[in-house]
Each structure stands twice: as C-alpha cells, then as structure tokens.
Design an enzyme around this catalytic site. Sequence first.
Site, PDB file in Angstrom:
ATOM      1  N   SER A  19       0.854  -1.186   0.000  1.00  0.00           N
ATOM      2  CA  SER A  19       0.000   0.000   0.000  1.00  0.00           C
ATOM      3  C   SER A  19       0.885   1.230   0.000  1.00  0.00           C
ATOM      4  O   SER A  19       1.989   1.217   0.565  1.00  0.00           O
ATOM      5  CB  SER A  19      -0.908   0.014   1.240  1.00  0.00           C
ATOM      6  OG  SER A  19      -1.627   1.229   1.331  1.00  0.00           O
ATOM      7  N   ASP A  23      -7.054  -5.492   2.839  1.00  0.00           N
ATOM      8  CA  ASP A  23      -8.202  -4.872   2.197  1.00  0.00           C
ATOM      9  C   ASP A  23      -9.209  -4.614   3.296  1.00  0.00           C
ATOM     10  O   ASP A  23      -9.480  -5.511   4.120  1.00  0.00           O
ATOM     11  CB  ASP A  23      -8.806  -5.756   1.103  1.00  0.00           C
ATOM     12  CG  ASP A  23      -9.700  -4.938   0.173  1.00  0.00           C
ATOM     13  OD1 ASP A  23      -9.231  -3.889  -0.319  1.00  0.00           O
ATOM     14  OD2 ASP A  23     -10.846  -5.318  -0.058  1.00  0.00           O
TER      15      ASP A  23
END
EC number: 3.6.1.66
Length: 232
Positions: A9, A87
Amino acid sequence: MSPRLVIASNNQHKVAEIAAMLARARFPAVRQLEVVSAGALPEYGTPPEIDESDVTFVGNAILKANGIAGWLRDAGARSQDVVLADDSGLCVEAFDDKPGVYSARFAGPNADDEANNAKLVAELEARGLDSSAAEYVCVLAVRCVGTRPFDFTLPDAGAIFMSDNCLCVEGRCRGNVRIERRGDGGFGYDPHFWVDGDTRTFAELSASEKSQRSHRGAGMRRLVQELPLVLA
C-alpha cells in the site's frame, strides 16, 4: 540480515499504523522487522497497480499480496522478505453492507476522503436517517516473496486461515456511522464512525487508542501471534 515487511500500500496512514503495532510486539523477530511500503523501494522500480477485482475483502487482500510478492521476486528481492497486504472497508447496515470493498471509491474512482464522507452523509440523509449501525472490516494477507509454502498448522479459528499460499487474518470493529462529524485524527470514514459507547469517533482517539479498538488493530494482534512462524 533481518527480513523486511513490505506493505502492499502507498497509504502512509496504514503503513504508520502497522509499523507502530509491530514495534510493540513481544516477539523480538517481529519488532526487528524493517517495515516499508512497496512504493519506497526504488531499487526495484515502480510497484504495479493491482486490480482489486474481487468482490470480497479476502480476495482483494490476496490479489495484492500475491501481486506485490511476484513483482518483488521478479525484480530480485530477497526471498525471505514478507509482503503484507490488507483490504478493508466500511459496511453500513442501512446500505445493505455497502460500500464494503468499494469504500475507498464510494464517491467515484478518484474519490478522496472528503468526497467519500460527503457521499456517506448524503446516502444517510436520502434515507431520512442521521445514523446507522456499521462495521469496519479488515482482512490481512501475508506471504513470503519466495515461493516456499507455509508448512505450519494454524489454530482452529475462523478469523485465521490459509488461502492461495497466504496467511489471512480478519479483524472487525462494530460501531455506528452518523451524519455528525467529529475529530481531526485518523483517515477514511473515521470522523463519522462512532465507538467507545457511542461517545467518540475514531478520529477523536489517539493512535494507541485506535489500535486497541480498530478492525486493523484486531487483525494485527492476531497476526503478530503467527508472524514468528512466517519468519522462521
């Protein structure tokens, strides 16, 4: 040389939260991990954009973990380095658990936090509501950059499981979302997500308080217990 934990990320809020949680782990091998985002490894080039095409949190977490691990492996990264992908999203009861996996793009493909929060408020108002029960959900997926499979046995617990050569952990946090906005901390929907007996929002909690209450904190506490097996 200690392995690196590469976070799949570029959200620096997430990276900082995860690094702070690992730094407090009771296992030396976990505390010694170098935590870095995938985008902070210029020696391997630019990380690929992973298409989050699955309709589940676990599916998207695995897509990201495997995609970044494959990129690093092809670029010559150390096989013992570990990739961590997550997620996460907000599931609002009044919206039939939406936005869910689409939380980051609730207001559109290039939406920012302000646009997504405005959409949240507008959807509540369109239903004549000022609040709704809601739940933050997070799935963490971990795998080594190398191709060796994990060969350890997991506890019989539904929140921890293996899938597609990834160790997956789930964390959840119940609360409610309100039209009212409060607090300047956190990110995402935190100013509208009320916890702590409905007296404070995530955005009003300190970083340490949030890690104790949040979905990501719940998932990370479970994951930290298993990471020494991953690093062995």
